[in-house]
Scaffold this active site. Structure first.
Site, PDB file in Angstrom:
ATOM      1  N   HIS A  40       0.795  -1.226   0.000  1.00 28.45           N
ATOM      2  CA  HIS A  40       0.000   0.000   0.000  1.00 28.45           C
ATOM      3  C   HIS A  40       0.827   1.275   0.000  1.00 28.45           C
ATOM      4  O   HIS A  40       0.265   2.372   0.077  1.00 28.45           O
ATOM      5  CB  HIS A  40      -0.925   0.018   1.215  1.00 28.45           C
ATOM      6  CG  HIS A  40      -2.012  -1.009   1.150  1.00 28.45           C
ATOM      7  ND1 HIS A  40      -2.995  -1.002   0.197  1.00 28.45           N
ATOM      8  CD2 HIS A  40      -2.261  -2.095   1.932  1.00 28.45           C
ATOM      9  CE1 HIS A  40      -3.818  -2.021   0.380  1.00 28.45           C
ATOM     10  NE2 HIS A  40      -3.391  -2.713   1.417  1.00 28.45           N
ATOM     11  N   GLN A 141      -1.703 -13.773   4.925  1.00 28.45           N
ATOM     12  CA  GLN A 141      -2.819 -12.956   5.397  1.00 28.45           C
ATOM     13  C   GLN A 141      -4.148 -13.634   5.075  1.00 28.45           C
ATOM     14  O   GLN A 141      -4.403 -14.033   3.935  1.00 28.45           O
ATOM     15  CB  GLN A 141      -2.777 -11.566   4.767  1.00 28.45           C
ATOM     16  CG  GLN A 141      -1.656 -10.714   5.322  1.00 28.45           C
ATOM     17  CD  GLN A 141      -1.807  -9.234   4.988  1.00 28.45           C
ATOM     18  OE1 GLN A 141      -0.817  -8.538   4.889  1.00 28.45           O
ATOM     19  NE2 GLN A 141      -3.037  -8.755   4.845  1.00 28.45           N
ATOM     20  N   GLU A 143      -7.818 -12.717   4.787  1.00 24.23           N
ATOM     21  CA  GLU A 143      -8.584 -11.473   4.689  1.00 24.23           C
ATOM     22  C   GLU A 143      -9.710 -11.568   3.662  1.00 24.23           C
ATOM     23  O   GLU A 143     -10.032 -10.585   2.990  1.00 24.23           O
ATOM     24  CB  GLU A 143      -7.659 -10.294   4.382  1.00 24.23           C
ATOM     25  CG  GLU A 143      -6.677 -10.517   3.257  1.00 24.23           C
ATOM     26  CD  GLU A 143      -5.675  -9.392   3.125  1.00 24.23           C
ATOM     27  OE1 GLU A 143      -5.874  -8.329   3.741  1.00 24.23           O
ATOM     28  OE2 GLU A 143      -4.685  -9.573   2.400  1.00 24.23           O
ATOM     29  N   ASP A 169      -9.890  -5.764   5.042  1.00 23.44           N
ATOM     30  CA  ASP A 169     -10.313  -6.442   3.821  1.00 23.44           C
ATOM     31  C   ASP A 169     -11.273  -7.584   4.129  1.00 23.44           C
ATOM     32  O   ASP A 169     -12.156  -7.904   3.324  1.00 23.44           O
ATOM     33  CB  ASP A 169      -9.098  -6.968   3.061  1.00 23.44           C
ATOM     34  CG  ASP A 169      -8.420  -5.877   2.235  1.00 23.44           C
ATOM     35  OD1 ASP A 169      -9.027  -4.800   2.068  1.00 23.44           O
ATOM     36  OD2 ASP A 169      -7.294  -6.099   1.774  1.00 23.44           O
TER      37      ASP A 169
END
Length: 241
Positions: A40, A141, A143, A169
């Site tokens: 990000h 992750q 998510e 998310d």
């Protein structure tokens, strides 16, 4: 570990600003690790290179949240000497196996060179460099709905070091915009429990340090709290208060 011992908490933060001094400061403050957020935030390979140098200068483990699972992206981060990878959106055991293969030399797909930092610029020799590379931490992750459903299978993949719940998310995958919605919190409890039962790291992102006790009670031991930017903003707001 005795029955009276509590699991050791590992505390880190995301780094979203490409300044190596930030990593030095965080290491000097005693954090257990940092995660460079290349998913990000704008980190190219050259910037990531100096961030790793800064982390090593203060003996601070540095993980990279990679933007994708391509072989080139993975090899770049690991050759630079990252301590491990935090990998977004791992939604199946097949994806986890492919991910691990791309991080491993033995029985894997990672290309070897003795010249990068991870191999001591040739000083380690091939045997030690391969052993070091094949022992890297890989956190997946969880998510999405699919990730939650596959969490047990992902945790069971040899080479996966842990599961990390990304609640923002995850909330969106449920059609929600609240990371503390009951569905999200229940999915978080279940994913952390799966990681702990599998003997893997159980990680979670927290907006505030005050949330750690709550998630520790769910089994979390690896906490990424805010970011360098949120820490700076809070400090500035405190001054103005």
């Amino acid at each position: 570990m005795s029955t009276n011992d509590t699991p050791t908490r590992r505390i880190g933060t995301f780094v979203k600003t490409g300044a190596p001094q930030i990593v030095e400061i965080l290491g000097g403050a005693g954090l257990n690790f940092v995660v460079i957020d290349a998913e990000h935030a704008p980190f190219d390979r050259g910037t990531l290179d100096v961030m790793v140098i800064a982390a090593r200068s203060v003996n601070l483990p540095l993980y990279v949240r990679i933007p994708d699972m391509s072989a080139a992206t993975i090899q770049s981060a690991l050759d630079l000497g990252a301590s491990g990878l935090l990998v977004p959106h791992v939604d199946s055991a097949d994806e986890a196996r492919q991910l691990v293969a791309r991080t491993r030399f033995i029985d894997g797909e990672r290309g070897f060179s003795s010249s990068p930092r991870f191999a001591g610029y040739g000083a380690l020799g091939m045997k030690k460099a391969v052993a070091a590379g094949d022992g890297i931490d890989i956190l997946c992750q969880i998510e999405s709905r699919a990730g939650c459903e596959a969490a047990q299978a992902i945790a069971d993949v040899d080479g996966v070091s842990g599961l990390f719940v990304g609640r923002a998310d995850l909330a969106l995958s449920f059609g929600l915009t609240d990371a503390r919605a009951p569905e999200v919190m229940q999915a978080t409890v279940e994913a952390l429990a799966i990681a702990r039962r599998a003997g893997k790291t159980a990680g979670v992102a927290c907006g505030e340090a005050s949330e750690c006790d709550e998630f520790a009670a769910m089994g979390a031991t690896w906490f990424v709290i805010g970011s360098d930017q949120s820490l700076l903003r809070k400090g500035a707001l405190a001054l103005m208060a």
